[in-house]
Write a protein that holds these residues in place. Structure first.
Motif, PDB file in Angstrom:
ATOM      1  N   ALA A  28       0.830  -1.207   0.000  1.00 55.02           N
ATOM      2  CA  ALA A  28       0.000   0.000   0.000  1.00 55.02           C
ATOM      3  C   ALA A  28       0.864   1.256   0.000  1.00 55.02           C
ATOM      4  CB  ALA A  28      -0.927  -0.005   1.211  1.00 55.02           C
ATOM      5  N   CYS A  29       1.962   1.235   0.750  1.00 54.79           N
ATOM      6  CA  CYS A  29       2.874   2.387   0.780  1.00 54.79           C
ATOM      7  C   CYS A  29       3.519   2.610  -0.578  1.00 54.79           C
ATOM      8  CB  CYS A  29       3.962   2.172   1.837  1.00 54.79           C
ATOM      9  SG  CYS A  29       3.394   2.288   3.548  1.00 54.79           S
ATOM     10  N   MET A  32       0.895   3.993  -3.037  1.00 48.69           N
ATOM     11  CA  MET A  32       0.499   5.368  -2.724  1.00 48.69           C
ATOM     12  C   MET A  32       1.625   6.355  -3.027  1.00 48.69           C
ATOM     13  SD  MET A  32      -1.568   6.696   0.648  1.00 48.69           S
ATOM     14  CE  MET A  32      -2.887   5.518   0.331  1.00 48.69           C
ATOM     15  N   GLN A  35       1.559   6.856  -6.724  1.00 50.27           N
ATOM     16  CA  GLN A  35       0.427   7.709  -7.092  1.00 50.27           C
ATOM     17  C   GLN A  35       0.707   9.172  -6.784  1.00 50.27           C
ATOM     18  OE1 GLN A  35      -2.681   5.822  -4.849  1.00 50.27           O
ATOM     19  NE2 GLN A  35      -3.265   4.437  -6.515  1.00 50.27           N
ATOM     20  N   ARG A 226      -7.301  -0.460   7.494  1.00 54.42           N
ATOM     21  CA  ARG A 226      -6.923  -0.832   6.134  1.00 54.42           C
ATOM     22  C   ARG A 226      -5.477  -0.422   5.880  1.00 54.42           C
ATOM     23  NH1 ARG A 226     -11.487   2.136   5.560  1.00 54.42           N
ATOM     24  NH2 ARG A 226     -10.362   3.745   4.411  1.00 54.42           N
ATOM     25  N   GLU A 228      -4.230   0.952   3.435  1.00 58.00           N
ATOM     26  CA  GLU A 228      -4.163   2.285   2.835  1.00 58.00           C
ATOM     27  C   GLU A 228      -4.201   3.386   3.893  1.00 58.00           C
ATOM     28  OE1 GLU A 228      -5.271  -0.660  -0.073  1.00 58.00           O
ATOM     29  OE2 GLU A 228      -6.184  -0.159   1.864  1.00 58.00           O
ATOM     30  N   GLU A 229      -4.837   3.110   5.028  1.00 57.72           N
ATOM     31  CA  GLU A 229      -4.899   4.104   6.097  1.00 57.72           C
ATOM     32  C   GLU A 229      -3.525   4.281   6.753  1.00 57.72           C
ATOM     33  OE1 GLU A 229      -9.369   4.039   7.828  1.00 57.72           O
ATOM     34  OE2 GLU A 229      -8.334   2.110   7.953  1.00 57.72           O
ATOM     35  N   ALA A 231      -0.684   3.608   4.998  1.00 53.55           N
ATOM     36  CA  ALA A 231       0.128   4.170   3.922  1.00 53.55           C
ATOM     37  C   ALA A 231      -0.049   5.680   3.810  1.00 53.55           C
ATOM     38  CB  ALA A 231      -0.231   3.503   2.599  1.00 53.55           C
ATOM     39  N   ALA A 232      -1.260   6.166   4.063  1.00 55.34           N
ATOM     40  CA  ALA A 232      -1.504   7.608   3.981  1.00 55.34           C
ATOM     41  C   ALA A 232      -0.675   8.365   5.011  1.00 55.34           C
ATOM     42  CB  ALA A 232      -2.984   7.903   4.187  1.00 55.34           C
TER      43      ALA A 232
END
Length: 259
Positions: A28-29, A32, A35, A226, A228-229, A231-232
């Protein structure tokens, strides 16, 4: 003081290295960061997962390469960082995510091999990654490192003494490195995830015949997190938005450690 407007791609033109990037939080990191505009070097011991992460980045129009490495081996970590410099000429940020649970059992039942394996990957691996990453960043006088620890680095639990010790160690190691580099332009911070929906977590609970604990009363928010949470938060710590933060350990845990 006027705040600069943040770009939609805050990592544009930067090079990121993600260890443990073949699955879960590491993947996920990596995705992201790509992106957000970074060119990403994905590293993992397991080649298939690492290459799948690179394919996912390519599919969304990002740039990434895979380099296989065992983070507990100094020569492989040194070669990994050198590959980043050879490929892209610089290293701007790194997320050190490689880690294992190890065998969950009371301390008295753990052996020397259990200790060496967990500490070798979770703590020595972070030490080696930071050692060579910082050396690569120092000539340019800029960089950000994010180490993925755990809420088990802030608290502990039954059967988790070795895992917890390794993650407490990651936090201490990171604080020391942050202070070493407070005036070099290199920042070092830590993210401490709680229970996150990843393959590693699913396997951990499946081995015990249990589902992921979305209804666990120990999670005040009432659900697991998650990838992604996490990774953010890692992206934030890699970016200039966190430019006055170093030596910090941030829980991303649904308020477990607030209790």
């Amino acid at each position: 003081m006027e705040w600069e407007q943040q770009s939609a791609q805050p990592m544009q033109g930067r090079v990121a290295l993600v260890s443990g990037g073949g699955s879960g939080i590491g993947r996920a990191c990596a995705v992201m960061l790509a992106q957000a505009g970074a060119r990403v070097v994905v590293s993992d011991l397991l080649e298939q997962g690492g290459r799948e992460t690179v394919e996912a980045i390519h599919a969304s129009g990002g740039e990434a390469v895979f380099v296989r490495a065992d983070v507990s081996d100094a020569a492989q970590v040194e070669a990994l960082v050198q590959r980043v410099l050879t490929q892209y000429g610089q290293l701007d940020c790194a997320v050190n995510s490689a880690g294992i649970f190890g065998r969950i059992a009371p301390l008295v039942e753990q052996g020397g091999d259990d200790f060496e394996r967990v500490i070798g990957i979770n703590l020595k691996g972070v030490f080696l990654c930071m050692k060579y990453q910082i050396a690569a960043m120092l000539p340019r006088g800029v960089g950000a490192i994010v180490n993925i620890a755990s809420v088990q680095g802030l608290v502990s639990g039954p059967g988790a003494a070795l895992y917890s010790a390794s993650k407490h160690g990651v936090i201490g190691l990171s604080k020391g490195a942050a202070l070493d580099n407070a005036r070099t332009g290199i920042r070092v911070n830590v993210v401490c995830p709680g229970t996150i929906e990843t393959p590693m977590a699913r396997n951990y609970y499946a081995e015990r015949g249990l589902p992921l604990p979305n209804d666990d009363a120990r999670i005040p928010m009432g659900r697991v997190g998650r990838a992604e949470e996490v990774a953010a938060v890692a992206l934030f710590l890699c970016s200039d938005a966190s430019s006055y933060m170093t030596g910090v350990s941030l829980p991303v845990d649904g308020a477990i450690t607030a209790q």
